[in-house]
Design a protein around this motif. Structure first.
Motif, short mmCIF file in Angstrom:
data_model
loop_
_atom_site.label_atom_id
_atom_site.label_comp_id
_atom_site.label_asym_id
_atom_site.label_seq_id
_atom_site.Cartn_x
_atom_site.Cartn_y
_atom_site.Cartn_z
N ARG A 37 3.05 14.52 30.10
CA ARG A 37 2.05 14.78 31.34
C ARG A 37 0.86 14.87 31.03
O ARG A 37 0.11 14.12 31.85
CB ARG A 37 2.25 16.46 31.71
CG ARG A 37 1.49 16.74 32.58
CD ARG A 37 1.59 18.42 33.16
NE ARG A 37 1.08 18.97 31.82
CZ ARG A 37 1.29 20.44 31.99
NH1 ARG A 37 1.48 21.02 32.92
NH2 ARG A 37 0.67 21.20 30.95
N GLU A 38 0.26 15.06 29.58
CA GLU A 38 -1.18 14.99 29.13
C GLU A 38 -1.34 13.47 29.17
O GLU A 38 -2.62 12.91 29.15
CB GLU A 38 -1.10 15.77 27.90
CG GLU A 38 -1.29 17.26 28.03
CD GLU A 38 -2.41 18.02 29.16
OE1 GLU A 38 -3.60 17.41 28.86
OE2 GLU A 38 -1.86 18.41 29.97
N LEU A 92 -2.06 12.05 32.39
CA LEU A 92 -3.38 12.41 32.83
C LEU A 92 -4.71 11.84 32.16
O LEU A 92 -5.55 11.45 32.72
CB LEU A 92 -3.43 14.07 32.68
CG LEU A 92 -2.88 14.95 33.48
CD1 LEU A 92 -2.96 16.45 32.92
CD2 LEU A 92 -3.30 14.85 35.03
N ASP A 112 -4.87 8.21 33.52
CA ASP A 112 -5.37 8.20 34.81
C ASP A 112 -6.99 8.65 35.02
O ASP A 112 -7.49 7.67 35.52
CB ASP A 112 -4.58 9.46 35.67
CG ASP A 112 -3.41 8.95 36.27
OD1 ASP A 112 -3.02 7.59 36.00
OD2 ASP A 112 -2.41 9.92 36.84
N LEU A 113 -7.54 9.29 33.98
CA LEU A 113 -8.57 9.93 33.78
C LEU A 113 -9.44 8.64 33.41
O LEU A 113 -10.71 8.28 33.83
CB LEU A 113 -8.86 10.94 32.89
CG LEU A 113 -10.17 11.59 32.98
CD1 LEU A 113 -10.91 11.97 34.33
CD2 LEU A 113 -10.19 12.75 32.24
N ARG A 119 -0.07 4.50 28.78
CA ARG A 119 0.90 4.94 29.80
C ARG A 119 2.29 4.96 29.49
O ARG A 119 3.21 5.74 29.73
CB ARG A 119 0.70 4.39 31.29
CG ARG A 119 -0.47 4.78 32.11
CD ARG A 119 -0.14 4.54 33.72
NE ARG A 119 -1.32 5.09 34.49
CZ ARG A 119 -2.34 4.70 34.85
NH1 ARG A 119 -2.36 3.24 34.47
NH2 ARG A 119 -3.26 5.17 35.63
N TYR A 177 -4.17 16.24 25.05
CA TYR A 177 -5.04 17.34 25.86
C TYR A 177 -6.42 17.27 25.29
O TYR A 177 -7.51 17.19 26.16
CB TYR A 177 -4.42 18.91 25.48
CG TYR A 177 -5.40 20.12 25.69
CD1 TYR A 177 -5.51 20.30 27.23
CD2 TYR A 177 -6.26 20.61 25.06
CE1 TYR A 177 -6.25 21.26 27.67
CE2 TYR A 177 -7.36 21.41 25.45
CZ TYR A 177 -7.22 21.75 26.76
OH TYR A 177 -8.25 22.98 27.37
N THR A 191 -8.11 14.10 26.60
CA THR A 191 -8.42 14.33 27.92
C THR A 191 -9.77 15.08 28.36
O THR A 191 -10.45 14.65 29.25
CB THR A 191 -7.04 14.86 28.87
OG1 THR A 191 -5.87 14.11 28.66
CG2 THR A 191 -7.37 15.10 30.36
N ARG A 242 -13.00 14.08 30.26
CA ARG A 242 -13.66 15.10 31.39
C ARG A 242 -14.82 15.82 31.28
O ARG A 242 -15.81 15.59 31.91
CB ARG A 242 -12.49 16.06 31.63
CG ARG A 242 -11.32 15.57 32.16
CD ARG A 242 -9.98 16.64 32.75
NE ARG A 242 -10.63 17.50 33.60
CZ ARG A 242 -11.12 18.75 33.41
NH1 ARG A 242 -11.38 19.18 32.24
NH2 ARG A 242 -11.62 19.43 34.54
N ARG A 301 -10.28 22.79 34.14
CA ARG A 301 -8.76 22.84 34.39
C ARG A 301 -8.18 24.38 34.21
O ARG A 301 -8.66 24.96 33.48
CB ARG A 301 -7.99 21.99 33.71
CG ARG A 301 -8.22 20.38 33.65
CD ARG A 301 -7.41 19.78 32.72
NE ARG A 301 -5.93 20.03 32.63
CZ ARG A 301 -5.18 19.67 31.59
NH1 ARG A 301 -5.69 18.95 30.80
NH2 ARG A 301 -3.91 19.77 31.77
#
Length: 210
Positions: free
Chosen positions: A7-8, A11, A14-15, A81, A105, A108, A112, A121
């Motif tokens: 999942r991370e 994320l 995508d970021l 990915r 994490y 990311t 961000r 988040r």
């Protein structure tokens, strides 16, 4: 079932795609292009990635990093990915979860929180507990360069001693914030600090983390 690491990973990809290749990050002064290259090299070129911790391999790491940084940005994102190659140890679900949950994490959040309009988040309780468990286990390593005593504390009172010494600074926050603080992102972590002002000043400017 999707793992926290997967999942991370998605994320992060995508970021990175959303902000573009020249956006700032919190990581070593890198742009997003350089951070993306680092993530790919770590998974796909362990011979070079080892240069992060093994001095004699630093030149190899720098050469390979330059090579990957010059690749098309879209290619780097796609490599993140899709994950590691089939024969990579990172391809094992258990190792991926153990090695990459924190890695992705933190990176990311490196992207961000370097953007001017970032918002916090809200982590689900299960993931927060996972991050706390990793923080507890790595606390002594992450805090080994702390110039003062360092205690990490969750709002519910659970604590981890990251560095023994005096005076002591207690850092209180949610697990994700404590992890970022301990990884050297002190300025970006939303935490409360208790202790002598001089000790707090020394701690917030210290080089914590790996």
């Amino acid at each position: 079932m999707s793992t926290h690491a997967k999942r991370e990973r998605l994320l992060l990809a995508d970021l990175l795609e959303a902000v573009g290749p020249e956006a700032p990050t919190l990581c070593h002064g890198w742009t997003t292009r350089e951070l993306a290259a680092h993530v790919v090299v770590r998974e796909r070129r362990p011979d070079a990635a080892a240069g992060l911790v093994i001095g004699p391999l630093k030149n190899r790491r720098d050469r390979v990093m330059t090579e990957f940084t010059e690749k098309p940005y879209e290619e780097l994102i796609q490599l993140i990915r899709t994950g590691p190659p089939r024969m990579s140890p990172f391809g094992l679900k258990q190792l991926d979860e153990a090695a990459n949950t924190v890695e992705f994490y933190v990176h990311t959040e490196d992207v961000r929180r370097a953007q001017p309009d970032w918002t916090a988040r809200e982590l689900d309780p299960v993931f927060a507990d996972v991050l706390w468990s990793r923080t507890e286990k790595a606390a002594r390593i992450l805090g080994r360069k702390a110039p003062v005593g360092l205690v990490l504390r969750r709002p519910d009172g659970q604590t981890a001693v990251a560095h023994r010494g005096t005076p002591v600074v207690t850092v209180t926050g949610e697990p994700g914030e404590l992890l970022l603080f301990a990884f050297g992102r002190q300025d970006a972590a939303r935490v409360e600090l208790e202790g002598e002002q001089d000790a707090i000043g020394r701690l917030t400017t210290a080089k914590l983390g790996m």
